[in-house]
Design a protein around this motif. Sequence first.
Motif, PDB file in Angstrom:
ATOM      1  N   GLN A 148       9.791   9.471   6.866  1.00 40.68           N
ATOM      2  CA  GLN A 148       9.181   7.951   7.095  1.00 40.68           C
ATOM      3  C   GLN A 148       9.619   6.990   8.164  1.00 40.68           C
ATOM      4  O   GLN A 148       8.916   6.705   8.869  1.00 40.68           O
ATOM      5  CB  GLN A 148       9.209   7.077   5.659  1.00 40.68           C
ATOM      6  CG  GLN A 148       8.249   7.477   4.579  1.00 40.68           C
ATOM      7  CD  GLN A 148       8.560   6.228   3.626  1.00 40.68           C
ATOM      8  OE1 GLN A 148       9.495   6.162   2.784  1.00 40.68           O
ATOM      9  NE2 GLN A 148       7.589   5.235   3.444  1.00 40.68           N
ATOM     10  N   TYR A 173      -3.243   1.724  -3.951  1.00 42.13           N
ATOM     11  CA  TYR A 173      -4.162   2.272  -2.926  1.00 42.13           C
ATOM     12  C   TYR A 173      -4.306   1.266  -1.708  1.00 42.13           C
ATOM     13  O   TYR A 173      -4.636   1.775  -0.616  1.00 42.13           O
ATOM     14  CB  TYR A 173      -5.578   2.439  -3.612  1.00 42.13           C
ATOM     15  CG  TYR A 173      -6.387   3.500  -2.993  1.00 42.13           C
ATOM     16  CD1 TYR A 173      -7.635   3.141  -2.521  1.00 42.13           C
ATOM     17  CD2 TYR A 173      -6.142   4.789  -2.987  1.00 42.13           C
ATOM     18  CE1 TYR A 173      -8.553   3.996  -1.822  1.00 42.13           C
ATOM     19  CE2 TYR A 173      -6.969   5.649  -2.413  1.00 42.13           C
ATOM     20  CZ  TYR A 173      -8.173   5.378  -2.038  1.00 42.13           C
ATOM     21  OH  TYR A 173      -9.135   6.216  -1.475  1.00 42.13           O
ATOM     22  N   THR A 182       3.046   5.150   8.384  1.00 40.89           N
ATOM     23  CA  THR A 182       3.825   4.406   7.327  1.00 40.89           C
ATOM     24  C   THR A 182       3.520   2.897   7.398  1.00 40.89           C
ATOM     25  O   THR A 182       2.498   2.439   8.260  1.00 40.89           O
ATOM     26  CB  THR A 182       5.377   4.302   7.481  1.00 40.89           C
ATOM     27  OG1 THR A 182       5.729   3.553   9.129  1.00 40.89           O
ATOM     28  CG2 THR A 182       6.025   5.754   7.846  1.00 40.89           C
ATOM     29  N   ASN A 183       3.808   2.265   6.031  1.00 42.14           N
ATOM     30  CA  ASN A 183       3.232   0.803   5.973  1.00 42.14           C
ATOM     31  C   ASN A 183       3.900  -0.179   6.403  1.00 42.14           C
ATOM     32  O   ASN A 183       3.517  -1.221   6.769  1.00 42.14           O
ATOM     33  CB  ASN A 183       2.992   0.761   4.454  1.00 42.14           C
ATOM     34  CG  ASN A 183       1.802   1.637   4.020  1.00 42.14           C
ATOM     35  OD1 ASN A 183       0.617   1.586   4.738  1.00 42.14           O
ATOM     36  ND2 ASN A 183       1.998   2.284   2.859  1.00 42.14           N
ATOM     37  N   LYS A 230       0.732  -1.347  -0.078  1.00 47.55           N
ATOM     38  CA  LYS A 230      -0.121   0.106  -0.122  1.00 47.55           C
ATOM     39  C   LYS A 230       0.791   1.229   0.063  1.00 47.55           C
ATOM     40  O   LYS A 230       1.724   1.346   0.740  1.00 47.55           O
ATOM     41  CB  LYS A 230      -1.012  -0.045   1.331  1.00 47.55           C
ATOM     42  CG  LYS A 230      -1.985   1.148   1.291  1.00 47.55           C
ATOM     43  CD  LYS A 230      -2.841   0.812   2.307  1.00 47.55           C
ATOM     44  CE  LYS A 230      -2.533   1.271   3.762  1.00 47.55           C
ATOM     45  NZ  LYS A 230      -3.905   1.028   4.668  1.00 47.55           N
ATOM     46  N   GLY A 231       0.435   2.282  -0.917  1.00 51.34           N
ATOM     47  CA  GLY A 231       1.249   3.341  -0.932  1.00 51.34           C
ATOM     48  C   GLY A 231       2.561   3.388  -1.965  1.00 51.34           C
ATOM     49  O   GLY A 231       3.078   4.471  -1.897  1.00 51.34           O
ATOM     50  N   SER A 232       2.861   2.330  -2.239  1.00 46.86           N
ATOM     51  CA  SER A 232       3.980   2.222  -3.111  1.00 46.86           C
ATOM     52  C   SER A 232       3.842   2.535  -4.486  1.00 46.86           C
ATOM     53  O   SER A 232       2.392   2.513  -5.156  1.00 46.86           O
ATOM     54  CB  SER A 232       4.614   0.746  -3.169  1.00 46.86           C
ATOM     55  OG  SER A 232       3.843  -0.168  -3.669  1.00 46.86           O
ATOM     56  N   SER A 285       4.227  11.017   8.121  1.00 52.05           N
ATOM     57  CA  SER A 285       3.810  10.636   6.815  1.00 52.05           C
ATOM     58  C   SER A 285       2.412  11.122   6.632  1.00 52.05           C
ATOM     59  O   SER A 285       1.474  10.709   7.253  1.00 52.05           O
ATOM     60  CB  SER A 285       3.955   9.302   6.217  1.00 52.05           C
ATOM     61  OG  SER A 285       3.528   9.154   4.810  1.00 52.05           O
ATOM     62  N   GLN A 303       3.256  13.116   0.876  1.00 50.37           N
ATOM     63  CA  GLN A 303       3.119  11.504   0.548  1.00 50.37           C
ATOM     64  C   GLN A 303       4.688  11.066   0.380  1.00 50.37           C
ATOM     65  O   GLN A 303       5.301  10.891  -0.883  1.00 50.37           O
ATOM     66  CB  GLN A 303       2.520  11.612  -0.780  1.00 50.37           C
ATOM     67  CG  GLN A 303       1.225  12.418  -0.964  1.00 50.37           C
ATOM     68  CD  GLN A 303       0.111  11.900  -0.290  1.00 50.37           C
ATOM     69  OE1 GLN A 303       0.093  10.840   0.524  1.00 50.37           O
ATOM     70  NE2 GLN A 303      -0.791  12.661  -0.202  1.00 50.37           N
ATOM     71  N   ARG A 353       6.432   8.360   1.050  1.00 50.70           N
ATOM     72  CA  ARG A 353       6.823   7.146   0.375  1.00 50.70           C
ATOM     73  C   ARG A 353       6.929   7.147  -0.925  1.00 50.70           C
ATOM     74  O   ARG A 353       7.697   6.836  -1.696  1.00 50.70           O
ATOM     75  CB  ARG A 353       5.691   5.990   0.916  1.00 50.70           C
ATOM     76  CG  ARG A 353       6.273   4.579   0.297  1.00 50.70           C
ATOM     77  CD  ARG A 353       5.402   3.566   0.714  1.00 50.70           C
ATOM     78  NE  ARG A 353       6.075   2.241   0.000  1.00 50.70           N
ATOM     79  CZ  ARG A 353       5.868   1.247   0.563  1.00 50.70           C
ATOM     80  NH1 ARG A 353       5.184   0.940   1.871  1.00 50.70           N
ATOM     81  NH2 ARG A 353       6.251   0.089   0.071  1.00 50.70           N
ATOM     82  N   ASP A 367      -0.433   7.441   2.658  1.00 50.08           N
ATOM     83  CA  ASP A 367      -0.677   6.903   1.607  1.00 50.08           C
ATOM     84  C   ASP A 367      -1.982   7.170   1.223  1.00 50.08           C
ATOM     85  O   ASP A 367      -2.708   7.894   1.881  1.00 50.08           O
ATOM     86  CB  ASP A 367      -0.341   5.257   1.781  1.00 50.08           C
ATOM     87  CG  ASP A 367       1.082   5.115   2.409  1.00 50.08           C
ATOM     88  OD1 ASP A 367       0.873   4.641   3.660  1.00 50.08           O
ATOM     89  OD2 ASP A 367       1.948   5.746   2.048  1.00 50.08           O
ATOM     90  N   TYR A 368      -2.341   6.760   0.115  1.00 53.44           N
ATOM     91  CA  TYR A 368      -3.669   7.259  -0.678  1.00 53.44           C
ATOM     92  C   TYR A 368      -4.856   6.806   0.116  1.00 53.44           C
ATOM     93  O   TYR A 368      -5.975   7.355  -0.126  1.00 53.44           O
ATOM     94  CB  TYR A 368      -3.603   7.015  -1.964  1.00 53.44           C
ATOM     95  CG  TYR A 368      -2.573   7.925  -2.915  1.00 53.44           C
ATOM     96  CD1 TYR A 368      -1.537   7.566  -2.702  1.00 53.44           C
ATOM     97  CD2 TYR A 368      -2.990   9.286  -2.909  1.00 53.44           C
ATOM     98  CE1 TYR A 368      -0.349   8.546  -3.288  1.00 53.44           C
ATOM     99  CE2 TYR A 368      -2.043  10.063  -3.254  1.00 53.44           C
ATOM    100  CZ  TYR A 368      -0.808   9.670  -3.501  1.00 53.44           C
ATOM    101  OH  TYR A 368       0.167  10.665  -3.810  1.00 53.44           O
TER     102      TYR A 368
END
Lengths: 214, 326
Positions: free
Chosen positions: B177, A79, B192-193, A17-19, B182, B142, B144, B185-186
């Motif tokens: 990050q 997403y 962070t992921n 996600k987010g990459s 952050s 954003q 990342r 993400d969308y």
Amino acid sequence: MSDVFAAFSRFAKTFPKGSVIFSEFESGDCFYLIQSGRVQLIKIVNGFEKNLDILQPSEIFGEMAILENSPRSATAIAYDDVKALEFNKANFEVLMMGNPAIAMKLLKTFVKRIYAQKRRFMILTVPDKMARVGDVFLMLDETQPNIDKTTDMRTFSISMEEIARWAGLPVETVEDEMHRFIDQGKMEVYDDRIVVKNITELSRYVGARRSKEA
Amino acid sequence: MPKAVQYKTNSIVYFAGDVDDKVFLLQKGRMALTSTDIETGKQITEYIREGEFFGVKSALGHFPREESAMVIADSIVLAFSTAEFEAFAQTNTRIIMKMLKVFSNQLRHIHRQIESRLDSKEETNPDDGLFSVAKCFYNSQQYRAAGEVAVRYLQLYPSGKHVQEVKDIAKSAQTAQASGRSFGDYSGGGQTNEPRRTDGPVGNDPNLALTLAEGLAGQGKWEEAYKQYHSVIELGETPVVGKAYVGAGQCLYEQEEHVRCVQLLSGYISQYPKSGQMADVLMYMGLCYQKMDQPDKAKAFFNKALTMAGPLLAPKVRELLESCGG
């Protein structure tokens, strides 16, 4: 479709996600079929991100890479955690011949793209600038889901820069034409939206000014 | 089942603007599709031959017909529903392939028409464009995405005009990050992921330096690439230190600094005897000894490299061994 994903698992790629799957302006020769998760398509317009679409599982994206050697026209971002099959020009024909389901999916994607591009081109061929700006709203109206058709009033969340991009005109020119629409009482512009008072009347106006000559 | 319909000459199968979901196959006779060119307003006529499909795009896409279909000679037409057409086409993949070719040509054509209409100022140099993407993501926090695009920029344009700014973006994005800052993400989340690695100083990222180094080496800029590889080596034991040693060794070899290369790689061998990069390291040692006119030593290193080389490296090492008379 699940048997397709199983058969082509060797082409599977995961994107957290987010990459960033690919970036606008990068060159690329791969297209993708989403197995799971959603993919967001973003375009940078005047220094700001513009969301173009959010794609669902079993949708295809990046397919223009197999048609021509142009840089990517948008950024694709995972997403959610995304799993997708990645294909390229080299394996394209083999994939299509062996997988009619994917081939049909790609065919439908091309159809959608052709219509969207033709509609965009129609806007660019309107010689009258005010009518061209008006046609941008007509195009957006055609693609908006869930329109309340009991009224002719329409609301659009769009910036001047985006209108300028669709119309292929400088932002200053678009602002001038929008002022004319406002002065004539045909539109209202707010910070976060633009209201077209009567879409049917706008359609008649644009239609009358759409010339057959370039 | 598709329905066979007979049409007399001059009859109309459908008009432009009609909405329906039928796909047609001309079984017998002759048809003409007439439409209006968007650009010139002139009429375009296309003739359909027996065995050809028509009405496909509008049916599949659920759009109004763009053309009128007129019968030129008495005809028999098979009318498929969209579902019937899809089922039929999927058992005859060559039909889909042919349509894909036709549609892809149409898509290319319309793209070119659009490009020719748009102001040339709209065209952005990809170097500038990729930089603007990284900068935009960074400005909107954003991080990342900013970092990943920045790394791609550095891979593609290691000597690009925005290199320094992009490096700054990449480093700042990684720092942000790492500290959990952050904007998301969308999905709009504020986290962070995945956990960031904390080996090595924050802001001095070995992956970034390695990426830069590889880009420079790819361009044959050995001296500059060596500096980047060396900066990774100086960070100590990171997951990429092996690659950095191999890269640094290659740079020294290419600059004909054979003695320095042997010294560097000997140090690596003693420090990381079980490294996964050993085959490459041994190969470069062999190459250096070969250049230093010590074929026996070169052969010994090539033989050792061959015992560890993977399928991609092994053929190269075998060739080198043969060149030594091995």
